[in-house]
Scaffold this motif. Structure first.
Motif, PDB file in Angstrom:
ATOM      1  N   VAL A   5      64.411  43.928 -58.002  1.00 34.56           N
ATOM      2  CA  VAL A   5      64.210  44.009 -56.559  1.00 34.56           C
ATOM      3  C   VAL A   5      63.751  42.647 -56.054  1.00 34.56           C
ATOM      4  N   VAL A   6      64.477  42.116 -55.068  1.00 34.89           N
ATOM      5  CA  VAL A   6      64.164  40.795 -54.518  1.00 34.89           C
ATOM      6  C   VAL A   6      63.988  40.914 -53.004  1.00 34.89           C
ATOM      7  N   PRO A   7      62.759  40.742 -52.497  1.00 41.12           N
ATOM      8  CA  PRO A   7      62.570  40.721 -51.048  1.00 41.12           C
ATOM      9  C   PRO A   7      63.090  39.400 -50.490  1.00 41.12           C
ATOM     10  N   VAL A   8      63.715  39.456 -49.312  1.00 44.72           N
ATOM     11  CA  VAL A   8      64.330  38.264 -48.720  1.00 44.72           C
ATOM     12  C   VAL A   8      63.907  38.146 -47.264  1.00 44.72           C
ATOM     13  N   TYR A   9      63.474  36.939 -46.889  1.00 44.71           N
ATOM     14  CA  TYR A   9      63.199  36.652 -45.483  1.00 44.71           C
ATOM     15  C   TYR A   9      63.554  35.192 -45.218  1.00 44.71           C
ATOM     16  N   ASN A  10      64.624  34.981 -44.467  1.00 44.90           N
ATOM     17  CA  ASN A  10      65.094  33.635 -44.112  1.00 44.90           C
ATOM     18  C   ASN A  10      65.264  32.742 -45.339  1.00 44.90           C
ATOM     19  N   GLU A  11      66.102  33.192 -46.245  1.00 41.72           N
ATOM     20  CA  GLU A  11      66.337  32.476 -47.504  1.00 41.72           C
ATOM     21  C   GLU A  11      67.804  32.111 -47.711  1.00 41.72           C
ATOM     22  N   GLU A  12      68.564  31.923 -46.634  1.00 38.34           N
ATOM     23  CA  GLU A  12      70.006  31.724 -46.786  1.00 38.34           C
ATOM     24  C   GLU A  12      70.361  30.605 -47.752  1.00 38.34           C
ATOM     25  N   MET A  75      59.866  45.421 -50.502  1.00 37.26           N
ATOM     26  CA  MET A  75      59.875  45.798 -51.916  1.00 37.26           C
ATOM     27  C   MET A  75      59.901  47.317 -52.072  1.00 37.26           C
ATOM     28  N   ALA A  76      59.144  48.030 -51.241  1.00 40.25           N
ATOM     29  CA  ALA A  76      59.142  49.490 -51.303  1.00 40.25           C
ATOM     30  C   ALA A  76      60.537  50.054 -51.024  1.00 40.25           C
ATOM     31  N   ALA A  77      61.237  49.463 -50.062  1.00 38.05           N
ATOM     32  CA  ALA A  77      62.601  49.903 -49.767  1.00 38.05           C
ATOM     33  C   ALA A  77      63.502  49.699 -50.979  1.00 38.05           C
ATOM     34  N   GLY A  78      63.345  48.566 -51.657  1.00 35.59           N
ATOM     35  CA  GLY A  78      64.116  48.309 -52.869  1.00 35.59           C
ATOM     36  C   GLY A  78      63.804  49.302 -53.970  1.00 35.59           C
ATOM     37  N   PHE A  79      62.520  49.605 -54.157  1.00 35.06           N
ATOM     38  CA  PHE A  79      62.128  50.579 -55.179  1.00 35.06           C
ATOM     39  C   PHE A  79      62.734  51.944 -54.887  1.00 35.06           C
ATOM     40  N   ASP A  80      62.772  52.306 -53.624  1.00 32.31           N
ATOM     41  CA  ASP A  80      63.332  53.600 -53.227  1.00 32.31           C
ATOM     42  C   ASP A  80      64.810  53.714 -53.579  1.00 32.31           C
ATOM     43  N   HIS A  81      65.521  52.597 -53.593  1.00 30.79           N
ATOM     44  CA  HIS A  81      66.963  52.608 -53.856  1.00 30.79           C
ATOM     45  C   HIS A  81      67.315  52.276 -55.305  1.00 30.79           C
ATOM     46  N   ALA A  82      66.318  51.907 -56.102  1.00 27.05           N
ATOM     47  CA  ALA A  82      66.569  51.500 -57.487  1.00 27.05           C
ATOM     48  C   ALA A  82      67.032  52.685 -58.329  1.00 27.05           C
ATOM     49  N   LYS A  83      67.991  52.416 -59.197  1.00 31.15           N
ATOM     50  CA  LYS A  83      68.522  53.454 -60.080  1.00 31.15           C
ATOM     51  C   LYS A  83      68.006  53.321 -61.506  1.00 31.15           C
ATOM     52  N   GLY A  84      67.421  52.195 -61.832  1.00 30.04           N
ATOM     53  CA  GLY A  84      66.998  51.965 -63.211  1.00 30.04           C
ATOM     54  C   GLY A  84      65.548  51.552 -63.319  1.00 30.04           C
ATOM     55  N   GLU A  85      65.205  51.023 -64.481  1.00 26.31           N
ATOM     56  CA  GLU A  85      63.875  50.482 -64.703  1.00 26.31           C
ATOM     57  C   GLU A  85      63.703  49.291 -63.773  1.00 26.31           C
ATOM     58  N   ILE A  86      62.589  49.226 -63.077  1.00 25.58           N
ATOM     59  CA  ILE A  86      62.392  48.212 -62.023  1.00 25.58           C
ATOM     60  C   ILE A  86      61.724  46.960 -62.583  1.00 25.58           C
ATOM     61  N   ILE A  87      62.310  45.812 -62.244  1.00 21.16           N
ATOM     62  CA  ILE A  87      61.739  44.515 -62.560  1.00 21.16           C
ATOM     63  C   ILE A  87      61.541  43.781 -61.259  1.00 21.16           C
ATOM     64  N   VAL A  88      60.346  43.265 -61.018  1.00 18.63           N
ATOM     65  CA  VAL A  88      60.059  42.516 -59.805  1.00 18.63           C
ATOM     66  C   VAL A  88      59.768  41.076 -60.203  1.00 18.63           C
ATOM     67  N   PRO A  89      60.628  40.112 -59.790  1.00 17.79           N
ATOM     68  CA  PRO A  89      60.340  38.717 -60.121  1.00 17.79           C
ATOM     69  C   PRO A  89      59.126  38.230 -59.333  1.00 17.79           C
TER      70      PRO A  89
END
Length: 90
Positions: A5-12, A75-89
């Motif tokens: 899961v990777v949170p993104v904010y203005n990272e184009e 990050m919570a939104a990503g966790f909610d959609h994750a299908k596998g074991e979660i890794i957060v960089p």
């Protein structure tokens, strides 16, 4: 399955190099994986870059939040959609 899961904010500008570094690592793991990029209401072209990356690789999932809710919400939104074991960089 492994979920990153990777949170993104203005990272184009940093998204393509991040994916180019992450892709070979995932390829070498030898297990199924997904990378969930959660755009936290970016005002730049981050979403366009993410959509383009997602078209090039089925492992990329993109979640778009309506506005900036903060890193924890993204990050919570990503966790909610994750299908596998979660890794957060970090």
């Amino acid at each position: 399955m492994l979920s990153i899961v990777v949170p993104v904010y203005n990272e184009e500008e940093s998204l393509p190099p991040l994916w180019n570094a992450l892709r070979p690592v995932l390829d070498d793991l030898g297990k199924s994986s997904e990378v969930i990029f959660c755009d936290d209401g970016s005002s730049d072209k981050s979403v366009d870059v993410l959509r383009s990356l997602a078209e090039s690789d089925h492992r990329i999932k993109v979640i778009e939040l309506r506005r900036n809710f903060g890193q924890s919400a993204a990050m919570a939104a990503g966790f909610d959609h994750a299908k596998g074991e979660i890794i957060v960089p970090i």
